[in-house]
Structures are given as structure tokens and as C-alpha cells.
Motif scaffolding. Structure first.
Motif, short mmCIF file in Angstrom:
data_model
loop_
_atom_site.label_atom_id
_atom_site.label_comp_id
_atom_site.label_asym_id
_atom_site.label_seq_id
_atom_site.Cartn_x
_atom_site.Cartn_y
_atom_site.Cartn_z
N UNK A 1 0.84 -1.19 0.00
CA UNK A 1 0.00 0.00 0.00
C UNK A 1 0.88 1.24 0.00
N UNK A 2 0.62 2.14 -0.91
CA UNK A 2 1.37 3.40 -0.95
C UNK A 2 0.75 4.45 -0.04
N UNK A 3 -0.52 4.27 0.30
CA UNK A 3 -1.23 5.31 1.04
C UNK A 3 -1.45 4.99 2.51
N UNK A 4 -1.34 3.76 2.91
CA UNK A 4 -1.59 3.40 4.31
C UNK A 4 -0.30 3.33 5.10
N UNK A 5 -0.37 3.85 6.33
CA UNK A 5 0.76 3.78 7.25
C UNK A 5 0.33 3.08 8.52
N UNK A 6 1.30 2.54 9.22
CA UNK A 6 1.03 1.97 10.53
C UNK A 6 1.09 3.08 11.58
N UNK A 7 0.14 3.08 12.48
CA UNK A 7 0.16 3.98 13.63
C UNK A 7 0.08 3.11 14.88
N UNK A 8 1.01 3.33 15.80
CA UNK A 8 0.99 2.65 17.09
C UNK A 8 0.35 3.61 18.08
N UNK A 9 -0.78 3.20 18.63
CA UNK A 9 -1.48 4.04 19.61
C UNK A 9 -0.75 3.95 20.95
N UNK A 10 -0.48 5.11 21.53
CA UNK A 10 0.12 5.17 22.86
C UNK A 10 -0.92 5.61 23.89
N UNK B 1 -0.30 15.58 0.95
CA UNK B 1 0.93 15.41 0.17
C UNK B 1 2.15 15.90 0.95
N UNK B 2 2.05 17.06 1.56
CA UNK B 2 3.19 17.59 2.33
C UNK B 2 3.43 16.75 3.59
N UNK B 3 2.36 16.28 4.23
CA UNK B 3 2.50 15.44 5.42
C UNK B 3 3.19 14.11 5.07
N UNK B 4 2.81 13.52 3.95
CA UNK B 4 3.43 12.25 3.52
C UNK B 4 4.90 12.48 3.16
N UNK B 5 5.22 13.63 2.58
CA UNK B 5 6.62 13.96 2.29
C UNK B 5 7.43 14.05 3.59
N UNK B 6 6.84 14.65 4.63
CA UNK B 6 7.51 14.72 5.94
C UNK B 6 7.70 13.33 6.53
#
Length: 179
Positions: A15-24, A164-169
Motif C-alpha cells: 500500500x502506498x497510502x496506508x501507514x502503521x500507527x501505534x497508539x500510545x 501530500x506535504x505530510x506524507x513527504x515529511x
């Protein structure tokens, strides 16, 4: 041996658009938790004052390194809270670009990504930060400002940016982690 939560891939495979997020820290909680990779456990890092709580789940994107030395922060918009250690496949909507004063007086960037669970029915139509209500964004910014003030730290919201800018970061933070 399974990888640490900090070392999970930032992006969901295939997936190019999905990221993993670990909830704290779960939505609605006053306790601020953070994953400590040294001991492979979640630690209580602080307690918000009475009447304050996290507006949404708060966590990080694994395998990233932000300017403040920690993984990239994420505020994950979910209708109901998850739990510390829950890994969520998410879609990035944008970010708040933030400057934060550290305890030693240095000023560093400490951006906060804004994301939604990729499989959320409530948020399936959201693709950009501009899809969020202006009042919600104002409240999120106020939360981060007041949360840091309680800790004796100052932050400055520089700007809201799109996906787009957030994904670049995020890509930059992933490259910093690998370096």
C-alpha cells in the motif's frame, strides 16, 4: 523474535497510502503513555489536569525519526478509543507543522500528523485536512497548545498542511530512521 513496535514498517506492505500507527494514549484519557523501546513497554509519562483529556488517540508512526529525536507523532481520528499498543492501518490527511521548545531551551520541529483509520466507516470520505471541520482543527490546535503549556513548554503552530506535504515529511522521517 518479533520486531519492536518502533521497528514495524512505517508503510503497510502493498500500500502506498496506508501507514502503521501505534497508539500510545487513547482518546478521552488523561494519562499520557509512551512506548519505551529500551524496556519494550508502555510507560506513564504524565497525567493531564482535571478536565483535560486527549481529543483522539495519540501515537506514532514506527520506523520514523522526527527532529525532536522521537518517532513522528500522529493524532488518529477514531470514533471510539483504541488501546495502548494497538497498531492501526491509517490514511494521512495532513499535519500541523509545529515548533516546540525543549527543556534545554532548543526550539525544534515536532509536527503532528493527522490521520484516520483506513477502515473507518465514519471517516471513509475524508482525504485531506481541509475535509475536517475548521472548529475541530482549532480545538486540536488548542489542545496541543494547552497540553504543552501545562508541561511548562511552549509550542507554536506554524501552519496546517495537506496530505501530500505530510506524507513527504513522513518519508523524510523514515529516511532519518534508516540513516
Amino acid at each position: 523474535m518479533a520486531p519492536s513496535l518502533h521497528q514495524l514498517p512505517a508503510h503497510v506492505p502493498q500500500s502506498r497510502q496506508r501507514v502503521h500507527v501505534v497508539v500510545e494514549t487513547p482518546k478521552g484519557g488523561r494519562n499520557k503513555f509512551a512506548f519505551d523501546p529500551e524496556i519494550q513497554a508502555f510507560k506513564l509519562m504524565g497525567v493531564l489536569p482535571e478536565g483535560h483529556s486527549f481529543p483522539f488517540d495519540f501515537g506514532f508512526v514506527p520506523s520514523t525519526l522526527a527532529e525532536d529525536g522521537d518517532p513522528l507523532d500522529v493524532l488518529l481520528l477514531l470514533a471510539a478509543p483504541a488501546f495502548p499498543g494497538c497498531v492501526v492501518e491509517a490514511r494521512v490527511l495532513g499535519a500541523l507543522e509545529v515548533e516546540q521548545e525543549e527543556k534545554d531551551g532548543r526550539v525544534v520541529r515536532n509536527d503532528r500528523l493527522l490521520a484516520v483509520a483506513a477502515n473507518s466507516r465514519e471517516h471513509k470520505g475524508l482525504r485531506e485536512i481541509t475535509d475536517l471541520p475548521a472548529e475541530m482543527l482549532h480545538e486540536i490546535e488548542h489542545f496541543f497548545t494547552s497540553y504543552n503549556a501545562v508541561k511548562g513548554q511552549q509550542i507554536k503552530i506554524l501552519r496546517r498542511v495537506g496530505a501530500a506535504r505530510a506524507v513527504a515529511s513522513l518519508k523524510q522521517a523514515a529516511a532519518a530512521f534508516r540513516a
